[in-house]
Design a protein around this motif. Structure first.
Motif, short mmCIF file in Angstrom:
data_model
loop_
_atom_site.label_atom_id
_atom_site.label_comp_id
_atom_site.label_asym_id
_atom_site.label_seq_id
_atom_site.Cartn_x
_atom_site.Cartn_y
_atom_site.Cartn_z
N HIS A 63 0.83 -1.21 0.00
CA HIS A 63 0.00 0.00 0.00
C HIS A 63 0.86 1.26 0.00
O HIS A 63 1.89 1.33 0.66
CB HIS A 63 -1.03 -0.01 1.13
N ASP A 177 6.00 2.14 6.83
CA ASP A 177 4.69 1.47 6.67
C ASP A 177 3.87 2.30 5.70
O ASP A 177 3.30 3.31 6.09
CB ASP A 177 4.02 1.34 8.04
N ASP A 178 3.78 2.00 4.42
CA ASP A 178 4.31 0.78 3.85
C ASP A 178 5.16 1.09 2.63
O ASP A 178 5.18 0.34 1.66
CB ASP A 178 3.15 -0.15 3.48
N GLU A 209 -5.14 1.91 2.46
CA GLU A 209 -5.07 0.74 3.35
C GLU A 209 -5.35 1.15 4.79
O GLU A 209 -6.06 0.46 5.53
CB GLU A 209 -3.68 0.09 3.25
N GLU A 210 -4.77 2.27 5.19
CA GLU A 210 -4.82 2.67 6.60
C GLU A 210 -6.21 3.11 7.05
O GLU A 210 -6.44 3.33 8.22
CB GLU A 210 -3.81 3.80 6.87
N GLU A 232 4.34 -5.88 3.66
CA GLU A 232 4.07 -4.87 4.68
C GLU A 232 5.34 -4.50 5.44
O GLU A 232 6.22 -5.33 5.62
CB GLU A 232 3.06 -5.43 5.70
#
Ligand SMILES: [Zn+2]
Length: 352
Positions: A63, A177-178, A209-210, A232
């Motif tokens: 992501h 991340d990420d 994603e988050e 990840e």
């Protein structure tokens, strides 16, 4: 660019969830020599295809978004109130520098101010700040000056933490991340550039994603993969005061292979396949301890009629804070494992 330079560039790029455009542009530029096709979808996912000798598809996901902030209110005095994008611990936001992106695409810098200890009561000294008490000070004299800069309600922001090299091959950056996963995916596609793997490899650089694994869901729906791997930068917890049962992954122990997390249970044959590849090629690895964390794999595995999906992580200490820390040897070993998985993934499909 070597791997560390790619990580540095991507980590420094601005891209909280919903505002991944700069990351997408960087990814497209770097990946261009290595793939046969590049496209973006309506949400902003970047989907790149490296054609294999068969039509069967391996989707490798990473992501592009990072956690961040959004201006939620502009005080008449010129201070900015803000809300969070993604999972923050509100206690650690005060006293950091911020980068705010204006409507014109410029960056404005500011600080999250706090009261000096002189003004704190005994009770206030031991109580963490709440999010609704915090504000960003960009040095503007009033709300009109803020608006003139192109900052408005909804303007995105991230904490300002430029990439740095620490001791040895340890590095720190704001968005491992990420972006670490994105960089592993780019390095994997570079490693495969001169060969034709059996499986067609689709690199899915996904968005949002988050805030709910959103881009990965729509990417998997389009790609219809036969097999998927999620990359990840995940919870490295080998630090003082953390019991071994909670050291989810460890820096320097190589890639971490997921058996289960908060979003998925990985099919055991997929886990065995990955650990077998690592053992056969001499790549150090360890299990990511269940059930902590969650990844795009949680939505990819339930796409359409179901997708075999595995997750491999680069251990990163201090994720979901203003910075995280990673070892480049873990990164390089994750690239080696991902590349070998892309070369041999067809064996898993044929044996199923
Ligand atoms: Zn992540």
């Amino acid at each position: 660019m070597n791997n560390q330079e790619i990580v540095e560039r991507l980590s420094n790029t601005f891209g909280p969830s919903g505002f991944e455009r700069d990351v997408a542009a960087a990814v497209r530029e770097i990946v261009e020599p290595y793939v046969d096709e590049i496209r973006s979808d309506s949400l902003g996912n970047v989907l790149v295809t490296k054609r294999g000798s068969s039509e069967r598809k391996l989707m490798i996901d990473a992501h592009m978004d990072e956690i961040g902030f959004m201006v939620s209110f502009i005080e008449e005095s010129g201070f900015l109130r803000f809300s969070t994008i993604g999972g923050w611990d509100a206690r650690i936001i005060p006293s950091h520098r911020m980068t705010i992106r204006t409507d014109d695409g410029d960056d404005v810098h500011g600080v999250v101010g706090t009261l000096p200890p002189h003004l704190l009561s005994a009770e206030e000294r031991v109580r963490p700040y709440r999010l609704d008490e915090l504000f960003i000070d960009i040095g503007a004299s009033d709300a009109a000056a803020v608006r003139d800069l192109g900052i408005r309600i909804g303007s995105p922001a991230v904490i300002h933490y430029p990439f740095q090299q620490l001791q040895g091959d340890m590095v720190t950056g704001k968005a491992l991340d990420d972006r670490a996963g994105c960089a592993v995916l780019l390095a994997t596609l570079a490693a495969l550039a001169e060969e034709t793997p059996e499986l067609t490899v689709v690199g899915a650089f996904t968005v949002r994603e988050e805030v709910g694994l959103i881009g990965a869901g729509t990417a998997a729906f389009q790609v219809e993969p036969d097999l998927a791997l999620v990359l990840e930068g995940t919870i490295g917890a080998d630090m003082p005061g953390v019991a071994p049962t909670r050291q989810v992954t460890r820096i320097g122990a190589g890639p971490a292979i997921t058996v289960a997390d908060g979003s998925q249970i990985v099919k055991p044959e997929l886990v065995t396949f990955l650990t077998g590849i690592a053992d056969a090629t001499g790549i150090p690895w360890h299990y990511k301890l269940p059930p902590f964390g969650g990844t795009d794999g949680g939505v990819i595995q339930r796409s359409r009629a179901g997708v075999r999906s595995a997750s491999v992580s680069i251990p990163c200490r201090y994720i979901h804070s203003p910075f995280s820390v990673m070892r480049m040897s873990d990164f390089d070993q994750t690239v080696a494992l991902t590349t070998e998985f892309a070369r041999r993934g067809h064996e898993l499909i044929e044996s199923a």
